[in-house]
Write a protein that holds these residues in place. Structure first.
Motif, PDB file in Angstrom:
ATOM      1  N   LEU A  66       0.828  -1.211   0.000  1.00 20.18           N
ATOM      2  CA  LEU A  66       0.000   0.000   0.000  1.00 20.18           C
ATOM      3  C   LEU A  66       0.860   1.257   0.000  1.00 20.18           C
ATOM      4  O   LEU A  66       0.602   2.209  -0.745  1.00 20.18           O
ATOM      5  N   SER A  67       1.900   1.266   0.850  1.00 17.17           N
ATOM      6  CA  SER A  67       2.775   2.443   0.897  1.00 17.17           C
ATOM      7  C   SER A  67       3.526   2.618  -0.408  1.00 17.17           C
ATOM      8  O   SER A  67       3.746   3.742  -0.875  1.00 17.17           O
ATOM      9  N   GLN A  68       3.901   1.482  -1.037  1.00 17.46           N
ATOM     10  CA  GLN A  68       4.610   1.568  -2.315  1.00 17.46           C
ATOM     11  C   GLN A  68       3.708   2.180  -3.387  1.00 17.46           C
ATOM     12  O   GLN A  68       4.167   2.974  -4.224  1.00 17.46           O
ATOM     13  N   LEU A  69       2.418   1.800  -3.378  1.00 12.98           N
ATOM     14  CA  LEU A  69       1.478   2.368  -4.360  1.00 12.98           C
ATOM     15  C   LEU A  69       1.367   3.875  -4.208  1.00 12.98           C
ATOM     16  O   LEU A  69       1.390   4.626  -5.186  1.00 12.98           O
ATOM     17  N   ILE A  70       1.240   4.335  -2.948  1.00 14.34           N
ATOM     18  CA  ILE A  70       1.119   5.778  -2.715  1.00 14.34           C
ATOM     19  C   ILE A  70       2.401   6.502  -3.071  1.00 14.34           C
ATOM     20  O   ILE A  70       2.406   7.534  -3.752  1.00 14.34           O
ATOM     21  N   VAL A  71       3.539   5.960  -2.603  1.00 16.17           N
ATOM     22  CA  VAL A  71       4.828   6.618  -2.840  1.00 16.17           C
ATOM     23  C   VAL A  71       5.154   6.644  -4.325  1.00 16.17           C
ATOM     24  O   VAL A  71       5.712   7.627  -4.834  1.00 16.17           O
ATOM     25  N   ASN A  72       4.810   5.569  -5.052  1.00 15.30           N
ATOM     26  CA  ASN A  72       5.089   5.545  -6.496  1.00 15.30           C
ATOM     27  C   ASN A  72       4.326   6.655  -7.218  1.00 15.30           C
ATOM     28  O   ASN A  72       4.860   7.281  -8.151  1.00 15.30           O
ATOM     29  N   ARG A  73       3.087   6.906  -6.792  1.00 12.02           N
ATOM     30  CA  ARG A  73       2.314   7.998  -7.405  1.00 12.02           C
ATOM     31  C   ARG A  73       2.958   9.346  -7.091  1.00 12.02           C
ATOM     32  O   ARG A  73       3.037  10.231  -7.947  1.00 12.02           O
ATOM     33  N   LEU A  74       3.421   9.497  -5.854  1.00 10.75           N
ATOM     34  CA  LEU A  74       4.093  10.747  -5.495  1.00 10.75           C
ATOM     35  C   LEU A  74       5.422  10.889  -6.227  1.00 10.75           C
ATOM     36  O   LEU A  74       5.806  12.001  -6.608  1.00 10.75           O
ATOM     37  N   ARG A  75       6.121   9.770  -6.424  1.00 12.10           N
ATOM     38  CA  ARG A  75       7.384   9.829  -7.173  1.00 12.10           C
ATOM     39  C   ARG A  75       7.142  10.242  -8.615  1.00 12.10           C
ATOM     40  O   ARG A  75       7.965  10.943  -9.212  1.00 12.10           O
ATOM     41  N   LEU A  76       6.021   9.769  -9.175  1.00 13.59           N
ATOM     42  CA  LEU A  76       5.687  10.175 -10.536  1.00 13.59           C
ATOM     43  C   LEU A  76       5.492  11.691 -10.612  1.00 13.59           C
ATOM     44  O   LEU A  76       5.979  12.347 -11.546  1.00 13.59           O
ATOM     45  N   ILE A  77       4.795  12.246  -9.623  1.00 15.53           N
ATOM     46  CA  ILE A  77       4.627  13.707  -9.576  1.00 15.53           C
ATOM     47  C   ILE A  77       5.972  14.379  -9.368  1.00 15.53           C
ATOM     48  O   ILE A  77       6.280  15.421  -9.967  1.00 15.53           O
ATOM     49  N   GLN A  78       6.826  13.789  -8.518  1.00  8.21           N
ATOM     50  CA  GLN A  78       8.148  14.367  -8.257  1.00  8.21           C
ATOM     51  C   GLN A  78       8.998  14.405  -9.522  1.00  8.21           C
ATOM     52  O   GLN A  78       9.704  15.395  -9.783  1.00  8.21           O
ATOM     53  N   LEU A  79       8.941  13.326 -10.312  1.00 11.81           N
ATOM     54  CA  LEU A  79       9.712  13.300 -11.558  1.00 11.81           C
ATOM     55  C   LEU A  79       9.266  14.411 -12.507  1.00 11.81           C
ATOM     56  O   LEU A  79      10.100  15.066 -13.157  1.00 11.81           O
ATOM     57  N   VAL A  80       7.946  14.616 -12.572  1.00  7.53           N
ATOM     58  CA  VAL A  80       7.431  15.676 -13.451  1.00  7.53           C
ATOM     59  C   VAL A  80       7.871  17.050 -12.950  1.00  7.53           C
ATOM     60  O   VAL A  80       8.279  17.901 -13.744  1.00  7.53           O
ATOM     61  N   THR A  81       7.785  17.281 -11.635  1.00  7.56           N
ATOM     62  CA  THR A  81       8.201  18.589 -11.100  1.00  7.56           C
ATOM     63  C   THR A  81       9.681  18.829 -11.325  1.00  7.56           C
ATOM     64  O   THR A  81      10.098  19.969 -11.544  1.00  7.56           O
ATOM     65  N   ARG A  82      10.493  17.768 -11.266  1.00  6.95           N
ATOM     66  CA  ARG A  82      11.929  17.939 -11.545  1.00  6.95           C
ATOM     67  C   ARG A  82      12.149  18.308 -13.008  1.00  6.95           C
ATOM     68  O   ARG A  82      13.020  19.137 -13.315  1.00  6.95           O
ATOM     69  N   ARG A  83      11.374  17.688 -13.894  1.00  5.24           N
ATOM     70  CA  ARG A  83      11.489  18.058 -15.312  1.00  5.24           C
ATOM     71  C   ARG A  83      11.068  19.511 -15.527  1.00  5.24           C
ATOM     72  O   ARG A  83      11.701  20.239 -16.302  1.00  5.24           O
ATOM     73  N   VAL A  84      10.002  19.915 -14.817  1.00  2.00           N
ATOM     74  CA  VAL A  84       9.565  21.314 -14.927  1.00  2.00           C
ATOM     75  C   VAL A  84      10.630  22.247 -14.382  1.00  2.00           C
ATOM     76  O   VAL A  84      10.919  23.299 -14.968  1.00  2.00           O
ATOM     77  N   ALA A  85      11.232  21.868 -13.228  1.00  2.07           N
ATOM     78  CA  ALA A  85      12.299  22.695 -12.659  1.00  2.07           C
ATOM     79  C   ALA A  85      13.490  22.792 -13.597  1.00  2.07           C
ATOM     80  O   ALA A  85      14.218  23.794 -13.602  1.00  2.07           O
ATOM     81  N   GLY A  86      13.666  21.741 -14.425  1.00  2.34           N
ATOM     82  CA  GLY A  86      14.752  21.768 -15.402  1.00  2.34           C
ATOM     83  C   GLY A  86      14.406  22.503 -16.679  1.00  2.34           C
ATOM     84  O   GLY A  86      15.243  22.582 -17.584  1.00  2.34           O
ATOM     85  N   GLY A  87      13.177  23.030 -16.770  1.00  4.73           N
ATOM     86  CA  GLY A  87      12.793  23.823 -17.930  1.00  4.73           C
ATOM     87  C   GLY A  87      11.912  23.106 -18.934  1.00  4.73           C
ATOM     88  O   GLY A  87      11.550  23.682 -19.964  1.00  4.73           O
TER      89      GLY A  87
END
Length: 517
Positions: free
Chosen positions: A195-216
């Protein structure tokens, strides 16, 4: 602590707490159920013993005597289940067993009194498991009285079960529960991890997108379709990236226009400066003949005017954008002002083969800064001449309650919807091939800013190869200015408003705004 472990700990704690509570409640419930079943079983045994031992007269059904011959067999069978019984008569004398060799249960005076009142007694007691040792073992006793048809006490049967038998069952139950609990712990750990992996994986997906946005990279999007808080967060991130992408695109367009403007401005400034410098140098060294000097002065003046226009447009736009323009409003008849403007532009219109038509009620008073009003009408009409050849430019002016209306329509080349959406942007030129040299692309942006500082409105409709129509509305009272302000900001206000000593609510305000448009 990482969020994954926090989630695991939270899930594990909840699951374990639930298991412990359920286990305790189940154990207590099962213990009570086993005890109740044991008491019920002892009660049935007591009934069976009484029916086996008591004999009644055939004529009147009254009690006759006790027959204990068959009780030995019953006692032997019950002893195999760690159960024994004692039979008392109505005088509280021991009937079975006949001697004290076998363990018997004693009845106290208080208990005997309750039995005579038809009460069945269930209690925990103590007996000696073996007369040879003094070790005590807990027991469960049931004392049941029996009466004849005249409600007279006949006998009391006391059945007794060794608690060790019940305890053995409970120990087995607890052992099984412990095994189930240990298995549940393993399952809970695995389930918490999943269950925690499912939640964290969704948050990691958002984190990856925000890092791409931070990179321009503003094209990044979160691919998630869940209707919960994390899904809402993903939608917000997507909206943010889309907004950033749109802003980046707008910035790029503005930058391209700025570069184009700077290139054009540099070229336009260099050309008149070169011309002025060459003429001044010729005058300085007497190269220019006397009869050409007046023409040279005219050229210097013309080129200086071009430089002034470039600088003035930029200064006007910046001052308007920063709200640094002070209007000198007054009431005047706009018809003569427009007629004078058309006379000034008639020469340019003749060159383009255009015809002016002025349709106006006289007078058409307006409250505005006259110089700025002239600038607005002049730029719109001049723009119409620039994009119309051998056509008609019609100017309509009329009054409506509290405001003046002006409509400038041409039969020129028109604009596409995309061009109409962009004409208010600075440095934008709908058709650069028709744009006069030295123009900055700020004319429409300045017009819109001037109308807004007058609390007015401007709209434009256009169709390619048909023509373009500008509609300008300038209010002449504070009432109109307040209404315009509220209509622009109506979605930011809540509750009632006080307008000209009249209380109006948001719904009424929307109706007023719709009617005003």
């Amino acid at each position: 602590m990482k969020m994954m472990y926090q989630q695991m700990l939270a899930f594990f704690t909840v699951i374990m707490a639930t298991l412990v509570i359920v286990g305790i409640l189940f154990t207590q419930f099962t213990t009570k159920m086993i005890e109740d079943n044991t008491y019920h079983q002892l009660n049935r045994y007591a009934v069976a013993v009484a029916e086996e031992a008591m004999r009644f007269k055939a004529d009147d059904g009254s009690f006759a005597y006790f027959d204990t011959k068959g009780l030995e067999t019953d006692a032997s069978l019950l002893e195999q289940q760690n159960i024994n019984f004692t039979l008392y008569n109505a005088d509280r004398k021991l009937v079975y067993p006949e001697t004290q060799v076998k363990e018997t249960a004693n009845v106290t005076n208080a208990e005997w009194a309750q039995l005579k009142q038809h009460k069945i007694i269930q209690k925990r007691g103590a007996k000696q498991a073996n007369p040879a040792d003094n070790s005590a073992a807990n027991t469960m006793d049931v004392m049941k009285p029996f009466f004849d048809n005249k409600n007279k006490l006949i006998a009391v049967v006391v059945t007794r079960a060794n608690v060790s038998t019940v305890a053995d069952n409970l120990d087995m139950l607890r052992k099984n529960l412990l095994i189930a609990f240990l298995v549940s712990v393993v399952v809970a750990v695995m389930l918490s991890f999943i269950l925690s992996q499912l939640i964290v994986n969704r948050l990691r997906l958002i984190q990856l997108v925000t890092r791409r946005v931070a990179g321009g990279d503003y094209t990044a999007q979160v691919e998630m379709h869940r209707h919960d808080e994390i899904g809402a967060l993903a939608e917000d991130v997507n909206v943010m990236t889309a907004s950033l992408a749109a802003q980046e695109h707008e910035i790029e367009e503005q930058e391209e226009r700025r570069k184009e403007f700077m290139a054009n401005a540099s070229h336009e400034m260099r050309t008149p400066l070169t011309t002025i410098s060459g003429i001044v140098e010729g005058l300085q060294y007497g190269v220019i003949p006397e009869d050409e000097k007046m023409h040279s002065y005219d050229l210097i003046k013309s080129e200086a005017d071009r430089l002034t226009r470039l600088v003035k447009d930029n200064l006007d736009y910046e001052r308007l954008r920063q709200n640094k323009v002070v209007l000198k409003k007054k009431e005047f008849d706009s018809v003569p002002v427009i007629s004078n403007l058309l006379n000034q532009l008639s020469g340019k219109a003749d060159v383009a083969g255009d015809e002016f038509k002025l349709n106006a009620d006289s007078p058409v008073p307006v409250i505005a800064d006259q110089d700025r009003f002239i600038q607005i009408i002049f730029n719109i009409v001049n723009n119409a001449i620039q994009f119309t050849e051998n056509g008609v430019i019609t100017i309509d002016a009329w009054r409506e309650p509290g405001e003046a209306h002006y409509k400038i329509a041409d039969t020129g080349i028109g604009m596409t919807t995309e061009q109409v959406d962009k004409i208010w942007e600075r440095y934008y030129k709908a058709d650069p091939s028709r744009t006069k040299k030295g123009e900055s692309g700020l004319g429409m942006a300045i017009i819109r800013q001037l109308i807004e500082v007058h609390d007015g409105q401007i709209s434009v409709t256009s169709e390619p190869n048909v023509g373009t129509t500008f509609h300008v509305v300038i209010p002449d009272s504070q009432k109109r200015q307040i209404r315009t302000l509220l209509c622009r900001k109506k979605d930011r206000f809540f509750g009632p408003f006080l307008l000209n000593s009249t209380l109006i609510d948001l719904q009424l305000l929307r109706i007023v705004c719709e009617n005003s448009t």
